[in-house]
Every structure is written in C-alpha cells, then in structure tokens.
Scaffold this motif. Structure first.
Motif, PDB file in Angstrom:
ATOM      1  N   THR A  29      57.268  62.086  -3.674  1.00  0.00           N
ATOM      2  CA  THR A  29      56.718  62.515  -2.383  1.00  0.00           C
ATOM      3  C   THR A  29      55.621  61.585  -1.885  1.00  0.00           C
ATOM      4  O   THR A  29      55.721  61.021  -0.787  1.00  0.00           O
ATOM      5  CB  THR A  29      56.183  63.960  -2.482  1.00  0.00           C
ATOM      6  N   LEU A  30      54.567  61.422  -2.666  1.00  0.00           N
ATOM      7  CA  LEU A  30      53.417  60.672  -2.159  1.00  0.00           C
ATOM      8  C   LEU A  30      53.687  59.177  -2.060  1.00  0.00           C
ATOM      9  O   LEU A  30      53.315  58.541  -1.061  1.00  0.00           O
ATOM     10  CB  LEU A  30      52.199  60.947  -3.042  1.00  0.00           C
ATOM     11  N   GLU A  31      54.302  58.583  -3.059  1.00  0.00           N
ATOM     12  CA  GLU A  31      54.587  57.145  -2.975  1.00  0.00           C
ATOM     13  C   GLU A  31      55.593  56.813  -1.873  1.00  0.00           C
ATOM     14  O   GLU A  31      55.386  55.827  -1.145  1.00  0.00           O
ATOM     15  CB  GLU A  31      55.047  56.619  -4.333  1.00  0.00           C
ATOM     16  N   PRO A  32      56.676  57.580  -1.698  1.00  0.00           N
ATOM     17  CA  PRO A  32      57.574  57.288  -0.575  1.00  0.00           C
ATOM     18  C   PRO A  32      56.900  57.375   0.793  1.00  0.00           C
ATOM     19  O   PRO A  32      57.351  56.720   1.743  1.00  0.00           O
ATOM     20  CB  PRO A  32      58.671  58.350  -0.723  1.00  0.00           C
ATOM     21  N   LEU A  33      55.838  58.163   0.904  1.00  0.00           N
ATOM     22  CA  LEU A  33      55.117  58.271   2.172  1.00  0.00           C
ATOM     23  C   LEU A  33      53.976  57.257   2.274  1.00  0.00           C
ATOM     24  O   LEU A  33      53.297  57.199   3.298  1.00  0.00           O
ATOM     25  CB  LEU A  33      54.556  59.688   2.340  1.00  0.00           C
TER      26      LEU A  33
ATOM     27  N   TYR B 193      61.380  61.441   1.210  1.00  0.00           N
ATOM     28  CA  TYR B 193      60.470  62.108   0.288  1.00  0.00           C
ATOM     29  C   TYR B 193      61.031  63.466  -0.140  1.00  0.00           C
ATOM     30  O   TYR B 193      61.845  64.090   0.565  1.00  0.00           O
ATOM     31  CB  TYR B 193      59.108  62.318   0.959  1.00  0.00           C
ATOM     32  N   ALA B 194      60.587  63.939  -1.286  1.00  0.00           N
ATOM     33  CA  ALA B 194      60.947  65.277  -1.750  1.00  0.00           C
ATOM     34  C   ALA B 194      60.023  66.292  -1.095  1.00  0.00           C
ATOM     35  O   ALA B 194      58.805  66.189  -1.196  1.00  0.00           O
ATOM     36  CB  ALA B 194      60.825  65.364  -3.268  1.00  0.00           C
TER      37      ALA B 194
ATOM     38  N   ARG C 226      64.955  68.945  -2.807  1.00  0.00           N
ATOM     39  CA  ARG C 226      65.379  68.786  -1.422  1.00  0.00           C
ATOM     40  C   ARG C 226      64.626  67.596  -0.843  1.00  0.00           C
ATOM     41  O   ARG C 226      63.416  67.476  -1.038  1.00  0.00           O
ATOM     42  CB  ARG C 226      65.067  70.026  -0.590  1.00  0.00           C
ATOM     43  N   PHE C 227      65.330  66.758  -0.111  1.00  0.00           N
ATOM     44  CA  PHE C 227      64.721  65.550   0.431  1.00  0.00           C
ATOM     45  C   PHE C 227      64.788  65.547   1.952  1.00  0.00           C
ATOM     46  O   PHE C 227      65.649  66.184   2.557  1.00  0.00           O
ATOM     47  CB  PHE C 227      65.415  64.302  -0.131  1.00  0.00           C
ATOM     48  N   ALA C 228      63.851  64.840   2.551  1.00  0.00           N
ATOM     49  CA  ALA C 228      63.817  64.688   3.999  1.00  0.00           C
ATOM     50  C   ALA C 228      63.284  63.293   4.312  1.00  0.00           C
ATOM     51  O   ALA C 228      62.796  62.585   3.429  1.00  0.00           O
ATOM     52  CB  ALA C 228      62.937  65.758   4.631  1.00  0.00           C
ATOM     53  N   ASP C 229      63.368  62.917   5.577  1.00  0.00           N
ATOM     54  CA  ASP C 229      62.887  61.604   6.024  1.00  0.00           C
ATOM     55  C   ASP C 229      61.709  61.793   6.962  1.00  0.00           C
ATOM     56  O   ASP C 229      61.736  62.660   7.843  1.00  0.00           O
ATOM     57  CB  ASP C 229      64.001  60.828   6.725  1.00  0.00           C
ATOM     58  N   ALA C 230      60.686  60.972   6.778  1.00  0.00           N
ATOM     59  CA  ALA C 230      59.463  61.074   7.569  1.00  0.00           C
ATOM     60  C   ALA C 230      59.339  59.910   8.541  1.00  0.00           C
ATOM     61  O   ALA C 230      59.723  58.776   8.229  1.00  0.00           O
ATOM     62  CB  ALA C 230      58.245  61.090   6.646  1.00  0.00           C
ATOM     63  N   ALA C 231      58.781  60.203   9.703  1.00  0.00           N
ATOM     64  CA  ALA C 231      58.444  59.147  10.656  1.00  0.00           C
ATOM     65  C   ALA C 231      57.191  58.418  10.184  1.00  0.00           C
ATOM     66  O   ALA C 231      56.366  58.971   9.442  1.00  0.00           O
ATOM     67  CB  ALA C 231      58.202  59.749  12.035  1.00  0.00           C
ATOM     68  N   ASP C 232      57.041  57.171  10.600  1.00  0.00           N
ATOM     69  CA  ASP C 232      55.890  56.379  10.167  1.00  0.00           C
ATOM     70  C   ASP C 232      54.562  56.995  10.590  1.00  0.00           C
ATOM     71  O   ASP C 232      53.542  56.803   9.925  1.00  0.00           O
ATOM     72  CB  ASP C 232      55.977  54.957  10.734  1.00  0.00           C
ATOM     73  N   ASP C 233      54.558  57.737  11.704  1.00  0.00           N
ATOM     74  CA  ASP C 233      53.299  58.304  12.204  1.00  0.00           C
ATOM     75  C   ASP C 233      53.133  59.779  11.814  1.00  0.00           C
ATOM     76  O   ASP C 233      52.264  60.464  12.357  1.00  0.00           O
ATOM     77  CB  ASP C 233      53.195  58.147  13.718  1.00  0.00           C
ATOM     78  N   ALA C 234      53.934  60.261  10.895  1.00  0.00           N
ATOM     79  CA  ALA C 234      53.847  61.664  10.486  1.00  0.00           C
ATOM     80  C   ALA C 234      52.523  61.945   9.771  1.00  0.00           C
ATOM     81  O   ALA C 234      51.849  61.040   9.276  1.00  0.00           O
ATOM     82  CB  ALA C 234      55.014  62.024   9.574  1.00  0.00           C
ATOM     83  N   ILE C 235      52.169  63.219   9.730  1.00  0.00           N
ATOM     84  CA  ILE C 235      50.984  63.680   9.007  1.00  0.00           C
ATOM     85  C   ILE C 235      51.427  64.707   7.974  1.00  0.00           C
ATOM     86  O   ILE C 235      52.021  65.730   8.333  1.00  0.00           O
ATOM     87  CB  ILE C 235      49.940  64.305   9.956  1.00  0.00           C
TER      88      ILE C 235
END
Length: 220
Positions: free
Chosen positions: A95-99, A107-108, A122-131
């Motif tokens: 989670t933290l390293e992928p972000l 990330y998980a 469960r995995f998802a994809d984050a936008a670069d500007d996500a919080i």
C-alpha cells in the motif's frame, strides 16, 4: 460537530491540500487505542473530498494478521498485540510504497477479513494527486515511519482513551468490566510499549490535543 472542532479540521485540511509531493499524499492518523482516530479520519477525509483531489480512506481493519499470528503470544498479551496484531510489512509493501515516489500507484486497499479470518487482498489504482487518509495504532513503528508524508497524532490521556474504548465495546454488546480489563491489560498496555519505544508524539508532524474531542487543540 462543535465550531472549534470544525475550525481545527479546516486548518488541518488546508495544510494538507497545499501539499503536492508528485505522488499520492500519504497521511497517517496515529494515537493510542480509544483516542478517536477513526472518527477524526472519517471527518477529515470527508472534508478533503470536498476539494478537487480524489481521497482514499483506509483503516487498520483490513490489515490485521490472521488469528494464529495475532494471538500466538496469548490473547491477553500486550506485547503480542503490539508486535503481531497488524501486517505492517504488507501494509508497507502493498500500500504505502506503491503510493510513494517510485510506486506503481496500484495499491492494496484491503488484505484481511476479520470476520472470516481469510486473507483476501483487494487492489485499486490511485491517481498521482490522490490523498490517502489511513488511521491505525502503531503507524510510526520502524517498519512504516519513513513511508508517511504527514502523521497526525491525536494525544489523549490514557484514562480518557480507556473509557472511550470501553464505551465503544459496550455499544456493541460487550460487558463493561470485561472490556475495561482487556483494554487495560492488552490494548492500552501495548500502546504504553509503543509510546516508550517510538515516542510518536514527538515524531508526528501534526500534534493535536484530543483529550476532549469536541474541543481539540492544534499544538503543532
């Protein structure tokens, strides 16, 4: 929500929105058991979501170890709760390293189901500007400390945290005396170890006096 609490949340949210590290902003909400982390995280995430950036809201419930690991030092063991309750290495790696700065952004968002005791990522994809807003106890342990961009520490007296934890359990049907004994001997005793070994109040970037959640004070 009191005016003082809303003003504090507004101030914290403004500080966080101003940051753009070039990858998802990883915010950890820290504090002893019963300090009010989950409620604070929910309110902060809702406020941040009013802005243009996507918000990821996660908490520790999806990142426990399996029961065989959690209780291998005994169901009442404070050291066992401190060392074995959470899958901190998996939280970091998945989670933290992928972000983080060089991460894939995949990330998980969940690793373990408490009710079934099944590991079910469960995995998802984050936008670069996500919080990311993540709350859990022990998030400034050595395994995780360098993987947060901001850490908010909610500082609450031990006796206040104990009573809040007991009240929460009683609302779920637990016996008050049994809950108080367990909190004191396992959960808050584990937090005592954490405070002694990691000094999370000092290390947090944002420190909030949360003795009275309705009248919080921004200390740093």
């Amino acid at each position: 929500m009191t005016l003082q609490r809303r003003e504090l949340l507004d101030a914290v949210a403004a500080r966080l929105r101003a940051q753009d590290p070039g990858h998802p902003l990883r915010i950890g909400i820290d504090g002893v058991c019963g300090s009010g982390k989950t409620t604070f995280g929910d309110e902060l995430a809702a406020l941040l979501a009013e802005g243009p950036r996507p918000v990821i809201r996660l908490d520790s419930d999806g990142f426990h170890n399996e029961r065989a690991v959690r209780y291998r030092q005994g169901r009442d063991s404070a050291r066992g709760y401190y060392e074995d309750a959470y899958a901190l290495d998996s939280l970091r790696l998945l989670t933290l390293e992928p972000l983080g700065p060089d991460g894939t952004r995949r990330y998980a968002e969940h690793l373990h189901d408490l009710e079934t005791d099944r590991v079910a990522p469960r995995f998802a994809d984050a936008a670069d500007d996500a919080i990311l807003v993540f709350d859990a106890t022990f998030i400034q342990r050595d395994e995780l400390r360098d993987h947060w961009d901001e850490v908010i520490y909610l500082d609450a007296p031990r006796e206040h945290a104990l009573e809040r934890g007991v009240q929460r359990d009683v609302a779920r049907g637990a016996d008050a005396d049994a809950s108080r004994e367990l909190y004191d001997a396992r959960y808050l005793a584990a937090c005592d170890i954490y405070l002694e070994e990691q000094d999370p109040r000092t290390r947090a970037s944002i420190l909030i006096d949360h003795a009275d959640p309705s009248l919080p004070l921004l200390l740093r």
